[in-house]
Design a protein around this motif. Structure first.
Motif, short mmCIF file in Angstrom:
data_model
loop_
_atom_site.label_atom_id
_atom_site.label_comp_id
_atom_site.label_asym_id
_atom_site.label_seq_id
_atom_site.Cartn_x
_atom_site.Cartn_y
_atom_site.Cartn_z
N LEU A 211 0.85 -1.19 0.00
CA LEU A 211 0.00 0.00 0.00
C LEU A 211 0.88 1.24 0.00
O LEU A 211 1.63 1.48 0.96
CB LEU A 211 -0.92 0.00 1.22
N VAL A 212 0.81 2.02 -1.08
CA VAL A 212 1.55 3.28 -1.20
C VAL A 212 0.53 4.41 -1.04
O VAL A 212 -0.26 4.67 -1.95
CB VAL A 212 2.28 3.39 -2.54
N ALA B 127 -2.51 2.65 8.91
CA ALA B 127 -1.72 1.81 8.01
C ALA B 127 -0.40 1.39 8.66
O ALA B 127 0.02 0.23 8.53
CB ALA B 127 -1.45 2.56 6.71
N ARG B 128 0.25 2.31 9.36
CA ARG B 128 1.52 1.97 9.99
C ARG B 128 1.34 0.91 11.07
O ARG B 128 2.16 -0.01 11.20
CB ARG B 128 2.19 3.21 10.58
N GLY C 239 2.48 -6.73 11.00
CA GLY C 239 2.75 -7.75 10.00
C GLY C 239 1.55 -8.11 9.13
O GLY C 239 1.60 -9.09 8.38
N ARG C 240 0.51 -7.31 9.20
CA ARG C 240 -0.70 -7.64 8.44
C ARG C 240 -0.70 -7.05 7.03
O ARG C 240 -1.32 -7.61 6.12
CB ARG C 240 -1.93 -7.18 9.21
N ILE C 241 -0.03 -5.91 6.84
CA ILE C 241 0.12 -5.32 5.52
C ILE C 241 1.53 -4.79 5.37
O ILE C 241 2.30 -4.74 6.34
CB ILE C 241 -0.89 -4.18 5.26
N ARG C 242 1.86 -4.39 4.15
CA ARG C 242 3.10 -3.65 3.89
C ARG C 242 2.66 -2.27 3.39
O ARG C 242 1.91 -2.17 2.43
CB ARG C 242 3.94 -4.37 2.84
#
Length: 311
Positions: free
Chosen positions: A99-100, A138-139, A145-148
């Motif tokens: 996710l950007v 998001a952070r 460890g659930r998203i990047r």
């Protein structure tokens, strides 16, 4: 090449889409209408509400990156940003895509120094708080460890493709191209950073592929700050329209106009950005990655040429 999902097709979303397509990637763009202003090869446009987590997750399956470039209308930020941010995070978790997030500097609130990424998100106004909360969500998921996730923060957009939302766009360039006075918010001689739109897209694409970038915010490489008066002078010189007067809009007039304009009312929260120096420091990004700010002469020339083509 790989598949990227771009959420939103405003100036930044369109520039990011264009760059990804030029690099040969498959791109799907999500907007409410699904109707592009200018169709491009290799780009699919899909109509859906990006705040719908199930539909956005479905659209993102198979993507290597989700580029979050959408934003609700400014008067609706407090009510609509939380759902949009949650849907972006859910789509990233479901798809495994990086996710950007495209961010801005509202979250810092008023500061009295050049802004770096280690500043606390200390905004007190609702727009600053809601933008800070989107990144913090998001952070937290990234750290669990659930998203990047990574956030790319820019100052006021400037350049080809920037129109109604830009302080150096439709509010200034059409007038100076005709040699007419330009009216600006705040102090026209206060240093201010202007982030060139193509550099935003280049940073969004670069950090998506750099694992070392993930988990923190980065400031888009941005040319040294210049007052709006100086920028107008540079644009007028490039256009050959000679020096044009730069006038500060009266705070009293702005207050009165805000009674009738929801946008002007919303800008009260961020007026400090134009009443004092507002400077971004992008040295951390430049030390870690390859994108650099486009030279200012090139920015100015491309911007004037783009506006002339529209007139």
């Amino acid at each position: 090449m790989s598949f990227h999902l771009v959420v939103g097709h405003g100036p930044a979303g369109a520039a990011t889409t264009r760059l990804l397509a030029e690099q040969g990637h498959e791109v799907r763009v999500v907007t409410r209408t699904g109707r592009p202003a200018a169709p491009a090869d290799g780009v699919e446009h899909l109509a859906l509400d990006a705040s719908d987590p199930a539909r956005l997750a479905e659209a993102a399956r198979g993507a290597v990156a989700i580029h979050g470039c959408a934003a609700p209308p400014l008067p609706q930020w407090a009510g609509r940003w939380p759902a949009l941010a949650s849907a972006l995070c859910a789509a990233a978790e479901d798809s495994g895509a990086v996710l950007v997030m495209l961010g801005n500097l509202y979250g810092y609130g008023p500061v009295d120094r050049p802004m770096t990424e280690d500043l606390p998100l200390a905004a007190t106004g609702p727009k600053g708080r809601v933008r800070a909360a989107a990144w913090e969500q998001a952070r937290a998921l990234h750290e669990a460890g659930r998203i990047r996730a990574v956030e790319v923060r820019a100052c006021d957009f400037f350049g080809p493709g920037v129109t109604d939302g830009g302080h150096l766009a439709s509010r200034a360039v059409p007038a100076l191209l005709k040699g007419r006075p330009v009216a600006v918010l705040g102090d026209p001689d206060a240093p201010h950073s202007w982030t060139y739109l193509p550099d935003v897209a280049r940073a969004m694409v670069e950090v998506a592929a750099e694992e070392s970038a993930w988990g923190r915010p980065w400031h888009v490489p941005t040319a040294p700050a210049l007052p709006v008066r100086t920028m107008v002078e540079r644009l007028a010189a490039e256009a050959g329209t000679g020096p044009v007067p730069v006038r500060r809009l009266s705070p009293v007039l702005l207050g009165a106009a805000g009674l009738f304009s929801p946008l002007l009312r919303e800008l009260r929260e961020t007026r400090y950005q134009f009443d004092r120096p507002f400077v971004i420091d992008s040295s951390a990004y430049e030390a870690a990655f390859t994108v650099r700010a486009t030279p200012l002469d090139e920015q100015v020339a491309a911007t004037v040429a783009w506006w002339r083509e529209r007139s």
